[in-house]
Design a protein around this motif. Structure first.
Motif, PDB file in Angstrom:
ATOM      1  N   TRP A 123       0.864  -1.186   0.000  1.00  0.00           N
ATOM      2  CA  TRP A 123       0.000   0.000   0.000  1.00  0.00           C
ATOM      3  C   TRP A 123       0.898   1.233   0.000  1.00  0.00           C
ATOM      4  N   PRO A 124       1.310   1.706  -1.163  1.00  0.00           N
ATOM      5  CA  PRO A 124       2.259   2.825  -1.200  1.00  0.00           C
ATOM      6  C   PRO A 124       1.709   4.113  -0.604  1.00  0.00           C
ATOM      7  N   ALA A 125       0.420   4.457  -0.849  1.00  0.00           N
ATOM      8  CA  ALA A 125      -0.128   5.723  -0.353  1.00  0.00           C
ATOM      9  C   ALA A 125      -1.642   5.654  -0.326  1.00  0.00           C
ATOM     10  N   VAL A 126      -2.264   6.473   0.570  1.00  0.00           N
ATOM     11  CA  VAL A 126      -3.722   6.532   0.653  1.00  0.00           C
ATOM     12  C   VAL A 126      -4.281   7.335  -0.516  1.00  0.00           C
ATOM     13  N   PHE A 127      -3.709   8.528  -0.729  1.00  0.00           N
ATOM     14  CA  PHE A 127      -4.179   9.408  -1.791  1.00  0.00           C
ATOM     15  C   PHE A 127      -3.149   9.459  -2.915  1.00  0.00           C
ATOM     16  N   ASP A 128      -3.626   9.712  -4.127  1.00  0.00           N
ATOM     17  CA  ASP A 128      -2.708   9.777  -5.257  1.00  0.00           C
ATOM     18  C   ASP A 128      -1.885  11.060  -5.193  1.00  0.00           C
ATOM     19  N   GLY A 129      -0.952  11.194  -6.122  1.00  0.00           N
ATOM     20  CA  GLY A 129      -0.042  12.331  -6.093  1.00  0.00           C
ATOM     21  C   GLY A 129      -0.741  13.667  -6.180  1.00  0.00           C
ATOM     22  N   ASP A 130      -1.840  13.740  -6.951  1.00  0.00           N
ATOM     23  CA  ASP A 130      -2.553  15.008  -7.098  1.00  0.00           C
ATOM     24  C   ASP A 130      -3.173  15.444  -5.776  1.00  0.00           C
ATOM     25  N   ALA A 131      -3.825  14.489  -5.089  1.00  0.00           N
ATOM     26  CA  ALA A 131      -4.430  14.822  -3.794  1.00  0.00           C
ATOM     27  C   ALA A 131      -3.359  15.179  -2.772  1.00  0.00           C
ATOM     28  N   LYS A 132      -2.213  14.540  -2.884  1.00  0.00           N
ATOM     29  CA  LYS A 132      -1.125  14.833  -1.952  1.00  0.00           C
ATOM     30  C   LYS A 132      -0.613  16.254  -2.161  1.00  0.00           C
ATOM     31  N   ARG A 133      -0.572  16.695  -3.426  1.00  0.00           N
ATOM     32  CA  ARG A 133      -0.063  18.045  -3.710  1.00  0.00           C
ATOM     33  C   ARG A 133      -1.120  19.119  -3.437  1.00  0.00           C
ATOM     34  N   ARG A 134      -2.355  18.868  -3.856  1.00  0.00           N
ATOM     35  CA  ARG A 134      -3.415  19.878  -3.752  1.00  0.00           C
ATOM     36  C   ARG A 134      -4.057  19.913  -2.377  1.00  0.00           C
ATOM     37  N   GLY A 135      -4.035  18.779  -1.675  1.00  0.00           N
ATOM     38  CA  GLY A 135      -4.730  18.695  -0.405  1.00  0.00           C
ATOM     39  C   GLY A 135      -6.099  18.067  -0.562  1.00  0.00           C
ATOM     40  N   ILE A 136      -6.715  17.715   0.549  1.00  0.00           N
ATOM     41  CA  ILE A 136      -8.020  17.062   0.534  1.00  0.00           C
ATOM     42  C   ILE A 136      -9.056  17.972   1.181  1.00  0.00           C
ATOM     43  N   ALA A 137     -10.325  17.671   0.908  1.00  0.00           N
ATOM     44  CA  ALA A 137     -11.433  18.470   1.433  1.00  0.00           C
ATOM     45  C   ALA A 137     -12.047  17.778   2.644  1.00  0.00           C
ATOM     46  N   LEU A 138     -12.271  18.560   3.715  1.00  0.00           N
ATOM     47  CA  LEU A 138     -12.891  18.045   4.932  1.00  0.00           C
ATOM     48  C   LEU A 138     -14.217  18.745   5.177  1.00  0.00           C
ATOM     49  N   THR A 139     -15.055  18.081   5.958  1.00  0.00           N
ATOM     50  CA  THR A 139     -16.292  18.685   6.441  1.00  0.00           C
ATOM     51  C   THR A 139     -16.447  18.330   7.911  1.00  0.00           C
ATOM     52  N   VAL A 140     -17.056  19.219   8.678  1.00  0.00           N
ATOM     53  CA  VAL A 140     -17.283  18.938  10.097  1.00  0.00           C
ATOM     54  C   VAL A 140     -18.474  17.991  10.212  1.00  0.00           C
ATOM     55  N   ALA A 141     -18.254  16.851  10.854  1.00  0.00           N
ATOM     56  CA  ALA A 141     -19.278  15.810  10.949  1.00  0.00           C
ATOM     57  C   ALA A 141     -20.290  16.142  12.039  1.00  0.00           C
ATOM     58  N   SER A 142     -21.450  15.534  11.918  1.00  0.00           N
ATOM     59  CA  SER A 142     -22.458  15.671  12.972  1.00  0.00           C
ATOM     60  C   SER A 142     -22.146  14.754  14.149  1.00  0.00           C
ATOM     61  N   TRP A 143     -21.299  13.750  13.928  1.00  0.00           N
ATOM     62  CA  TRP A 143     -20.928  12.807  14.989  1.00  0.00           C
ATOM     63  C   TRP A 143     -19.788  13.381  15.820  1.00  0.00           C
ATOM     64  N   ARG A 144     -19.777  13.056  17.113  1.00  0.00           N
ATOM     65  CA  ARG A 144     -18.771  13.615  18.016  1.00  0.00           C
ATOM     66  C   ARG A 144     -18.033  12.511  18.770  1.00  0.00           C
ATOM     67  N   ARG A 145     -16.835  12.865  19.229  1.00  0.00           N
ATOM     68  CA  ARG A 145     -16.080  11.965  20.093  1.00  0.00           C
ATOM     69  C   ARG A 145     -16.710  11.968  21.484  1.00  0.00           C
ATOM     70  N   PRO A 146     -16.748  10.800  22.148  1.00  0.00           N
ATOM     71  CA  PRO A 146     -17.425  10.719  23.446  1.00  0.00           C
ATOM     72  C   PRO A 146     -16.589  11.308  24.581  1.00  0.00           C
ATOM     73  N   HIS A 147     -17.255  11.547  25.684  1.00  0.00           N
ATOM     74  CA  HIS A 147     -16.585  11.993  26.903  1.00  0.00           C
ATOM     75  C   HIS A 147     -15.676  10.864  27.405  1.00  0.00           C
ATOM     76  N   PRO A 148     -14.482  11.178  27.934  1.00  0.00           N
ATOM     77  CA  PRO A 148     -13.583  10.115  28.421  1.00  0.00           C
ATOM     78  C   PRO A 148     -14.201   9.230  29.491  1.00  0.00           C
ATOM     79  N   SER A 149     -15.211   9.732  30.208  1.00  0.00           N
ATOM     80  CA  SER A 149     -15.862   8.885  31.208  1.00  0.00           C
ATOM     81  C   SER A 149     -16.890   7.953  30.581  1.00  0.00           C
ATOM     82  N   ALA A 150     -17.226   8.187  29.310  1.00  0.00           N
ATOM     83  CA  ALA A 150     -18.186   7.326  28.622  1.00  0.00           C
ATOM     84  C   ALA A 150     -17.507   6.205  27.859  1.00  0.00           C
ATOM     85  N   PHE A 151     -16.228   6.415  27.500  1.00  0.00           N
ATOM     86  CA  PHE A 151     -15.509   5.416  26.707  1.00  0.00           C
ATOM     87  C   PHE A 151     -14.020   5.734  26.788  1.00  0.00           C
TER      88      PHE A 151
END
Length: 691
Positions: A123-151
Motif C-alpha cells: 500500500w504505497p499511499a492513501v491518496f494519489d499524487g494530485d491529492a497529496k499536492r493539492r490537499g483534501i477536502a474536509l467537512t465537520v461531521a455531525s458525529w462527536r467523540r465521546p466523553h472520556p468517562s463514557a468510553f
C-alpha cells in the motif's frame, strides 16, 4: 480485490497461516460487543516505522478494553518482521488486531480467549499524487467523540472507530474526502483516522490530548517541528477558529502528513510549513538510499515427521513448510493424509529405507528438517539426523532419556539426582530389592510412557496377591514421597528455557495421572528449586535441541528427578500452557527446528488451566448424561467423553484406561479447579458396576 480473497500469509495466534484460512467464528465476542483493538503501521523498505511504539500502544489499548495481550512486545515485534518478510513486502501497511474470541457470548468479556493477528499488504499511499499536492477536502461531521468517562477515548478500539465510519460516510456523501469530528464539548478533536494541525502565524496548533487518540505520527511531527524551530501549541480549538488558520494538515500512519485544501468552505493553500514537514517526515521514515526489494525466501524447509501427529503437521504447514509424514499403516489417520503434502507408509524405524526416501528431499531449496515428538520416534529421528548430518540431540543423549535405567546409571554419581534403583525381571528380584531398600517401591518398564506397566508397591506381596508383571526387564526404584510435577521447556542450541511447571494429580489407587494444573501452585523458592534442578539435569544429560518434559517429585529433602523426555508432555499439557500463557509449545518446537525465531522469554501465565479425567466405576455403561451441560458451564474450555452405551469401563491401570476429560480455565487456581469439578459433576456415567 477482496481482502478476504488474497494470496499470502497472515500471522494468527503465534503462527503463519494462509491468508484465506485466517478466520474467526461468527459468535466471537469482539464481533458482537466491540471487544477488539488494532494498530495501523507503515513499512518503508521492509522496516516498520516506530514498531515498538505501535506495539506498546496495542498493549495499552487492549488493557484499556479489559484484555491482556497474549504475547510479549518482543514476540509481536518479531511476528511483524516475520510476516512482512514471508509476504515479500517492502513498502506496505501492517494491521495488528486483538480481539475476544467465542468462548462466551454475553456482554461480560469474562471467559473469552484473547486472540491476536497481524496482516500486511502492499500500500504505497492513501491518496494519489494530485491529492497529496493539492490537499483534501474536509467537512465537520455531525458525529462527536465521546466523553472520556463514557468510553476509553485514548484506546485504538474498533468500537471507537464506529463514529469515524459514520462520519466518513457522511463526508463522502457531501463530496468530501474525510470528516473532522468535534469532541463532546464542541471543540475540534480529530479526523476519522488522523490528527489535525492548524497554523496560526508562526505557530502550529493541535487539539490537546485526552479527547482523542494522540497518534504516533502526530508525536513524530511535533518532534520535527521542534527541530525546525516551529512552536507547537496543544490546546482546545473551537471550530469557529478554523476560518482564521493559515494552513491545515492531517497526520497519521496511513496519511503521513496530508495537506488540507478546505474545511466546509474555508480554503487553504499548501503552505511552506506543511510542505516542509511533509519533506522532513518523508526523510524520517524512508531509507536514505533506495532499499532493494525484500526478497522472498528461497523456499521454506521441508519438514519430515516420524509419526503422523496432526498437530505437528498443521504447525509446520502454517509456517509455510512442505510436510512429509512417515507412519505405520495401522496408525495413519485420514486427517493426517489430507493435511500432509506427502505420506510414506511403513516402519520409519527401518533407517536405511527412511534415509533413502529422505534423500529425495535433501535438495529442496529451503533444506530438510527431520523431527518427531512421539515416544517411538525419538531415537530413530536422532539416528537419522546423525546419518544425514542434520542438527539434533546426540543419539547417546536420546538413548539416555528413552532408557530409564541408562539415565539412572548416569545420575548415580551426582547426589542431587541419585535414586536407589535396580533392574528386576520377576517377583523374586522385586522381593530381594524390597529386602535391601524397603517395602515402598516403584516398578516400571525401562522404556515407554503413559504409566503403562507401572506398579506402585507399598508392602510385600504374598504370591497369591501379586499383580501381573510385563514380560520384559523392569526398573525398580525406591519410592519417593511428595507431590509430583512436570517441567515444560524448550532447548535451542543448548540454551534451556523453562516455560513453566505443571502440577500432577494421581489416581488414589495407583500412579496414573488423573489431572494436571498449569501453572503449579508453588512458592517462589519451591519453583526455583525445581527449575534449577531440571536445568542442571538437562545440561548433564546433554539436551541441546527441542522440547523437554521432565517429571519431578518434591520430597522433604528437595526436588528429585523421576525421568526426562526430549518431547512435549502428554495429557494435553501443551494445551494447558497455551490457554494459560498464549504460548504454543508445538509451534515453538517447529520454529526452532526450521530456523525461525523463537520467543526468548515465553509470556507469563495470565490464568490457570486445569485438566481432570473422568473416573466412572468399572463396568458396562448403562447411561451417559450431562455432557452438553458441562460444555457450557463457566470456564470450561473442552469436554471429551470416549464412551457410548454398552462400552466397557476398565479399572484405571494406565493412561489408556481413561475414558474422557474436562479442561477448564479461570483467573486463579481455586476458580479453575472449581470450574473443572463442576463440569465433572455435571457428567453422569452409570455402569453396572455402580454400587
Amino acid at each position: 480485490m477482496s481482502f478476504a480473497d488474497r494470496d499470502g500469509l497472515i500471522w494468527l495466534d503465534g503462527r503463519l497461516v494462509p491468508w484465506r484460512s485466517a478466520r474467526l467464528h461468527v459468535l466471537s465476542h469482539g464481533l458482537h460487543y466491540g471487544g477488539a483493538v488494532f494498530e495501523g503501521e507503515r513499512a518503508y523498505g521492509g522496516t516498520v516505522f516506530r514498531l515498538r511504539a505501535h506495539t506498546e500502544r496495542l498493549r495499552a489499548s487492549a488493557a484499556a478494553m479489559g484484555m491482556t495481550l497474549p504475547f510479549s512486545d518482543a514476540e509481536i515485534d518479531a511476528a511483524t518482521v516475520e510476516v512482512l518478510a514471508a509476504n515479500g513486502i517492502g513498502d506496505g501497511y501492517v494491521r495488528p488486531v486483538v480481539w475476544r474470541g467465542s468462548g462466551q457470548i454475553s456482554v461480560s468479556g469474562a471467559g473469552n480467549t484473547v486472540h491476536a493477528a497481524i496482516a500486511p499488504w502492499e500500500w504505497p499511499a492513501v491518496f494519489d499524487g494530485d491529492a497529496k499536492r493539492r490537499g483534501i477536502a474536509l467537512t465537520v461531521a455531525s458525529w462527536r467523540r465521546p466523553h472520556p468517562s463514557a468510553f476509553p477515548v485514548t484506546a485504538k478500539s474498533s468500537a471507537l472507530y464506529s463514529a469515524g465510519t459514520l462520519a466518513r460516510g457522511e463526508a463522502e456523501a457531501r463530496g468530501c474526502d474525510d470528516a473532522l469530528l468535534l469532541d463532546w464539548r464542541g471543540d475540534v478533536a480529530d479526523a476519522t483516522g488522523a490528527n489535525v494541525f492548524l497554523r496560526f502565524g508562526d505557530e502550529l496548533h493541535t487539539p490537546e490530548p485526552g479527547t482523542m487518540l494522540a497518534g504516533i505520527t502526530r508525536a513524530a511531527v511535533i518532534e520535527l517541528a521542534a527541530r525546525e524551530g516551529i512552536a507547537v501549541v496543544e490546546r482546545r480549538i473551537a471550530p469557529d477558529e478554523i476560518a482564521f488558520a493559515d494552513e491545515a494538515f492531517l497526520t497519521g500512519t496511513a496519511y503521513e502528513v496530508q495537506p488540507v485544501r478546505s474545511i466546509d468552505g474555508t480554503a487553504f493553500a499548501v503552505g511552506e510549513t506543511t510542505a516542509l514537514l511533509m519533506d522532513r517526515y518523508a526523510d524520517l521514515v524512508r531509507p536514505k538510499t533506495p532499499a532493494p526489494a525484500v526478497p522472498r525466501p528461497a523456499g521454506p524447509p521441508t519438514v519430515a515427521l516420524l509419526g503422523g501427529k496432526l498437530n505437528l503437521v498443521e504447525r509446520a504447514r502454517a509456517l509455510g513448510c512442505r510436510t512429509v509424514v512417515f507412519e505405520r499403516p495401522e496408525l495413519l489417520t485420514p486427517e493426517v493424509v489430507a493435511a500432509a503434502d506427502h505420506v510414506v507408509v511403513g516402519d520409519y524405524a527401518d533407517l536405511d529405507r527412511t534415509c533413502a526416501i529422505l534423500g529425495a528431499f535433501s535438495g529442496d531449496p529451503g533444506g530438510l528438517r527431520v523431527l518427531s515428538y512421539t515416544e517411538p520416534g525419538l531415537l530413530p529421528v536422532a539416528e537419522i539426523n546423525a546419518r544425514l548430518g542434520l542438527e539434533d540431540n546426540s543419539t547417546d543423549t536420546v538413548k539416555t532419556t528413552v532408557d530409564k535405567s541408562l539415565m539412572r546409571r548416569l545420575l548415580d554419581g551426582d547426589p542431587r539426582f541419585a535414586v536407589v534403583h535396580g533392574t528386576v525381571r520377576d517377583w523374586d528380584d522385586i522381593d530381594a530389592f524390597q529386602a535391601r531398600h524397603g517395602d515402598a517401591v516403584i516398578v516400571k518398564p525401562i522404556a515407554g510412557g503413559g504409566s503403562i506397566g507401572v506398579v506402585r508397591l507399598r508392602r510385600r506381596h504374598a504370591p497369591a496377591d501379586r499383580p501381573d508383571l510385563p514380560p520384559f526387564p523392569l526398573l525398580a526404584e525406591r519410592f519417593l514421597d511428595g507431590p509430583e510435577f512436570s517441567v515444560e521447556g524448550i532447548a535451542v542450541h543448548g540454551k534451556h528455557t523453562v516455560v513453566g511447571v505443571t502440577e500432577k494429580f494421581l489416581h488414589p489407587d495407583g500412579p496414573v495421572e488423573m489431572g494436571h494444573r498449569f501453572p503449579a501452585v508453588l512458592g517462589d523458592a519451591e519453583r526455583a528449586a525445581i527449575t534449577d534442578c531440571v536445568n542442571d539435569l538437562l545440561a548433564l544429560v546433554g539436551v541441546e535441541h527441542g522440547l523437554t518434559h521432565t517429571e519431578v517429585i518434591l520430597t522433604a529433602e528437595g526436588p528429585r528427578i523421576i525421568e526426562t523426555h526430549t518431547r512435549h508432555g502428554g495429557d494435553h499439557i501443551t494445551d494447558l500452557v497455551q490457554i494459560s500463557t498464549g504460548h504454543d509449545l508445538l509451534d515453538a518446537a517447529v520454529r526452532a527446528r526450521t530456523g525461525l525465531p523463537v520467543a526468548a522469554d515465553p509470556p507469563p501465565p495470565t490464568r490457570t488451566a486445569v485438566i481432570r479425567y473422568l473416573d466412572p466405576a468399572p463396568g458396562t455403561v448403562r447411561r451417559i448424561s450431562g455432557v452438553e451441560t458441562a460444555r457450557y458451564l463457566p470456564g470450561v474450555q473442552e469436554v471429551r467423553v470416549d464412551l457410548a452405551l454398552g462400552s466397557r469401563v476398565c479399572p484405571v491401570t494406565s493412561s489408556l484406561d481413561r475414558v474422557g476429560y474436562v479442561v477448564a480455565a479461570a483467573e486463579d487456581p481455586e476458580a479453575a479447579d472449581r470450574c473443572a469439578r463442576d463440569a465433572l459433576a455435571a457428567i453422569v456415567i452409570e455402569t453396572d458396576g455402580d454400587g
